[in-house]
Design a protein around this motif. Structure first.
Motif, PDB file in Angstrom:
ATOM      1  N   ASP A 277       0.856  -1.184   0.000  1.00  6.87           N
ATOM      2  CA  ASP A 277       0.000   0.000   0.000  1.00  6.87           C
ATOM      3  C   ASP A 277       0.897   1.241   0.000  1.00  6.87           C
TER       4      ASP A 277
ATOM      5  N   HIS B 114       0.427   4.192   0.759  1.00  6.92           N
ATOM      6  CA  HIS B 114       0.237   5.039   1.928  1.00  6.92           C
ATOM      7  C   HIS B 114       0.975   4.505   3.158  1.00  6.92           C
ATOM      8  N   ARG B 115       1.360   3.230   3.107  1.00  4.98           N
ATOM      9  CA  ARG B 115       2.046   2.638   4.254  1.00  4.98           C
ATOM     10  C   ARG B 115       3.558   2.549   4.055  1.00  4.98           C
TER      11      ARG B 115
ATOM     12  N   THR C  99       3.320  -0.353  10.977  1.00  6.89           N
ATOM     13  CA  THR C  99       2.792  -0.238   9.618  1.00  6.89           C
ATOM     14  C   THR C  99       2.961  -1.543   8.857  1.00  6.89           C
TER      15      THR C  99
END
Length: 333
Positions: free
Chosen positions: A118, A120-121, A160
């Motif tokens: 991802d 965003h991670r 995360t």
């Protein structure tokens, strides 16, 4: 029965290991036939294993060769890493992975490229310290690592990564000339058993990528050196073209910015009568704080240039000036 034994042995010699012999004689010939059948079965199993070994080895060599070809087609580091990771995930049949590069001075691993994670991670798993987490330990030890059920592993330091839902990871160092340059990892969101053979293949790939990374860096350094030499040659031409000292000094300032890839540069001269530093040429500075800067740097530069045989350096000018208690306008430069 003896003739049948001889015919069976001939067929085995020709590669037909499925051949069996039946002898119901109740004596040594029957025992010999059973031993013959056992031998033929063992030969068949050995032959099958050899074929699988050759097939797997051929696949490994083809995979490593494909990676080598991919990384040798460019000297652009970003392209090399993207292509290498893409090929690696195909070869390892993995749905996620990434490459970290090691900043030796800072002892920090920075993620250079990734697939299947991802976006965003990604920031949450970036900037690993040497020895931190799975990749940090591999970069520190130089040894490959396989992790199952990574979410519950105590070595996991970034939450995360747990949120990403990765289960099994295999991490290998990127090495060149016995020096670790980073790490390569492949991962699966479901459980997977990475075999020793898988790890050997991934290690070989890591070695190929490591060599490519070093070559790209050496090329970049050579290219930068060439640009520096060209800039110095240009500076030499500029100085000979100008007769006014101010123009010569400005040319030097411009070259310093270009050669060192800096944001700011200046030339100051010491005025004995005024006991102060004065700007003679600048590039990249604002106008207002410059009047305050010479007095702020005066004592520091003079002391360090003398102590350093003509060279003064600072890793953080703002900290140095704070220690000298200079006004805030100077600190904004």
């Amino acid at each position: 029965p003896i003739a049948e034994l001889m015919a069976g042995a001939q067929r085995v010699a020709e590669g037909d290991f499925s051949q069996t012999i039946t002898a119901r004689t109740g004596d040594e010939i029957e025992d010999l036939a059973e031993q013959f059948n056992l031998m033929a079965g063992q030969l068949q199993a050995s032959y099958d294993q050899l074929e699988r070994t050759v097939e797997n080895r051929t696949r490994e060599l083809a995979a490593v060769n494909a990676i080598a070809v991919a990384v040798s087609q460019s000297l652009n580091l970003e392209e090399i890493l993207d292509d290498a990771l893409e090929k690696t995930l195909q070869v390892m049949e993995s749905d996620a992975g990434g490459i970290y590069l090691l900043d030796e001075r800072a002892s920090v691993l920075t993620i250079a490229t990734q697939r299947g994670l991802d976006p965003h991670r990604v920031a949450g798993i970036d900037g690993l310290r040497l020895g931190e987490g799975f990749s940090g330990q591999v970069a520190q030890s130089g040894k490959p690592l396989v992790v199952g059920d990574s979410a519950s592993d105590p070595r996991l330091t970034r939450l995360t990564a747990r949120d990403e839902g990765l289960d099994t990871l295999a991490i290998v160092p990127l090495c060149s000339r016995e020096k670790v340059l980073g790490t390569l990892f492949v991962a699966s969101h479901t459980h997977r058993d990475f075999s020793d053979q898988d790890l050997q293949l991934l290690t070989a790939i890591g070695h190929q990528v490591g060599i490519a990374v070093e070559n790209a860096r050496l090329f970049g350094q050579a290219e930068q050196r060439l640009q520096q030499l060209e800039a110095l040659y240009h500076a030499d031409e500029e100085m000979y073209r100008h007769l006014q000292m101010g123009e010569v000094l400005q040319a030097l300032v411009d070259v310093a910015v270009d050669v060192l890839n800096a944001q700011r540069s200046s030339v100051l001269t010491w005025h004995e009568g005024q006991q102060a530093w004065k700007f003679r040429a600048t590039r990249g500075f604002g106008l207002e704080p410059l009047d305050a800067l010479p007095s702020a740097l005066g004592r520091k530069i003079a002391a360090e240039v003398i102590a350093g045989n003509g060279i003064a350096t600072t890793s953080d000018l703002r900290v140095d000036l704070h220690q000298e208690e200079h006004d805030s306008d100077v600190l904004q430069i």
